[in-house]
Write an enzyme that holds these catalytic residues in place. Structure first.
Site, PDB file in Angstrom:
ATOM      1  N   SER A 177       0.828  -1.206   0.000  1.00 62.33           N
ATOM      2  CA  SER A 177       0.000   0.000   0.000  1.00 62.33           C
ATOM      3  C   SER A 177       0.864   1.259   0.000  1.00 62.33           C
ATOM      4  CB  SER A 177      -0.917  -0.009   1.229  1.00 62.33           C
ATOM      5  OG  SER A 177      -1.635   1.198   1.345  1.00 62.33           O
ATOM      6  N   GLN A 211       0.426   9.269   6.818  1.00 62.04           N
ATOM      7  CA  GLN A 211       0.491   9.694   8.223  1.00 62.04           C
ATOM      8  C   GLN A 211       1.940   9.683   8.695  1.00 62.04           C
ATOM      9  OE1 GLN A 211      -1.928   7.416  10.868  1.00 62.04           O
ATOM     10  NE2 GLN A 211      -1.336   8.547  12.691  1.00 62.04           N
ATOM     11  N   GLU A 257       5.800   2.324  14.489  1.00 61.53           N
ATOM     12  CA  GLU A 257       6.797   1.286  14.216  1.00 61.53           C
ATOM     13  C   GLU A 257       6.381   0.401  13.043  1.00 61.53           C
ATOM     14  OE1 GLU A 257       9.432  -1.919  16.727  1.00 61.53           O
ATOM     15  OE2 GLU A 257       7.284  -1.862  17.106  1.00 61.53           O
ATOM     16  N   ARG A 281       4.455   1.161  10.507  1.00 64.64           N
ATOM     17  CA  ARG A 281       4.608   1.913   9.249  1.00 64.64           C
ATOM     18  C   ARG A 281       6.078   2.032   8.859  1.00 64.64           C
ATOM     19  NH1 ARG A 281       2.380   6.989  11.116  1.00 64.64           N
ATOM     20  NH2 ARG A 281       1.874   5.917  13.052  1.00 64.64           N
ATOM     21  N   ASN A 314      -0.696   0.864  19.897  1.00 62.94           N
ATOM     22  CA  ASN A 314      -0.906  -0.551  19.623  1.00 62.94           C
ATOM     23  C   ASN A 314      -2.185  -1.102  20.240  1.00 62.94           C
ATOM     24  OD1 ASN A 314       1.577  -1.531  18.134  1.00 62.94           O
ATOM     25  ND2 ASN A 314       2.531  -0.472  19.834  1.00 62.94           N
ATOM     26  N   ARG A 345      -5.413   0.048  18.558  1.00 63.25           N
ATOM     27  CA  ARG A 345      -5.589  -0.587  17.247  1.00 63.25           C
ATOM     28  C   ARG A 345      -5.580  -2.106  17.351  1.00 63.25           C
ATOM     29  NH1 ARG A 345      -1.427   3.428  13.952  1.00 63.25           N
ATOM     30  NH2 ARG A 345      -2.639   5.315  14.290  1.00 63.25           N
TER      31      ARG A 345
END
Length: 281
Positions: A55, A63, A81, A83, A115, A118
């Protein structure tokens, strides 16, 4: 809601009542960014990481990653982390970042918030992060619950998972057991927990089935549905009481056929040393 309670939003958009130490969005070489030493995550789902990398190749990193400046020429990661790791896989040499000045406690808190909110962390990783906030930064379970947006009982239940031995914790880390299974395992005696965990995995028990099995194990004092050939009688109860009085701790005696075992419970290293000293007298 406090700044920390607002989570990652507070890092990117500090309120007017906060001393703004943001240096704005800039670009850093990936080689200049080092991992967050307080990062609770211990492993990544490699398939999902590859999906994110794909992606990023198509859409770029929208972001920014959040970092803090170290005393040397490097920057330490605060949030992002996953990303950052995906950007490495995607072949990026530079990434957009927001540079913030934060305390070590805030650094751990934001890593957890990112973390946990999410649902990226394993239950044991969450438990160890909560424990670190409790022991290293002296936050109560109630204070931790406000930070991560979960109720206090949930925080306490996560930390209780660390009472399980390392082998069972590893079963949770590799997703062989869920946190629901783990909470049920905690209901049985310590010396039966690992065998029970292996039985759960072997028989592919659901959490509900595990909970019902835990109740039965607790009642009969063994994993097997067959009752021990010799039940604990009054004599063994007297022995337990006598030993408990001598060692000033809980004692458990179990006997089957001509074999048996005595379990001496202790609370911490000092208590264990006291008991050993008593045995050696």
């Amino acid at each position: 809601m406090t700044k920390l309670g607002r989570g990652l939003e507070a890092l990117i958009n500090p309120g007017p009542d906060t001393q703004d130490q943001t240096m704005g969005v800039t670009t850093l070489r990936i080689s200049e960014i080092v991992p967050n030493k307080y990062q609770p995550r211990r492993s990544f789902d490699q398939e999902k990481l590859q999906e994110l990398a794909n992606s990023l190749r198509e859409n770029g990193l929208i972001q920014p990653i959040i970092v803090t400046k170290r005393d040397d020429s490097l920057y330490e990661l605060i949030a992002g982390e996953r990303r950052l790791e995906a950007a490495k896989i995607a072949g990026f040499r530079e990434v957009p970042v927001i540079i913030r000045s934060v305390t070590p406690k805030e650094q751990l808190q934001f890593a957890i918030i990112e973390n946990v909110q999410r649902e990226d962390l394993n239950a044991i990783e969450v438990a160890k992060a909560f424990q670190q906030l409790n022991e290293e930064f002296h936050l109560t379970h109630a204070q931790i619950s406000e930070i991560v947006g979960k109720d206090r009982v949930t925080v306490s239940n996560f930390i209780r998972l660390l009472k399980l031995n390392n082998n069972i914790q590893n079963m949770i880390l590799n997703n062989s057991l869920s946190s629901g299974h783990a909470r049920a395992i905690l209901q049985v005696d310590d010396d039966l927990q690992e065998s029970f965990a292996e039985k759960i995995i072997r028989n592919k028990y659901s959490v509900r089935k595990t909970e019902s099995e835990a109740k039965l194990i607790k009642e009969r004092g063994s994993l097997s549905a067959r009752k021990p050939l010799e039940n604990k009688n009054e004599l063994y109860q007297k022995y337990e009481a006598k030993l408990a009085l001598k060692f000033k701790t809980k004692i458990s005696i179990r006997k089957n056929r001509n074999q048996g075992k005595i379990t001496i419970y202790f609370n911490g290293g000092d208590d264990l040393k006291r008991i050993i000293d008593e045995i050696e007298k």
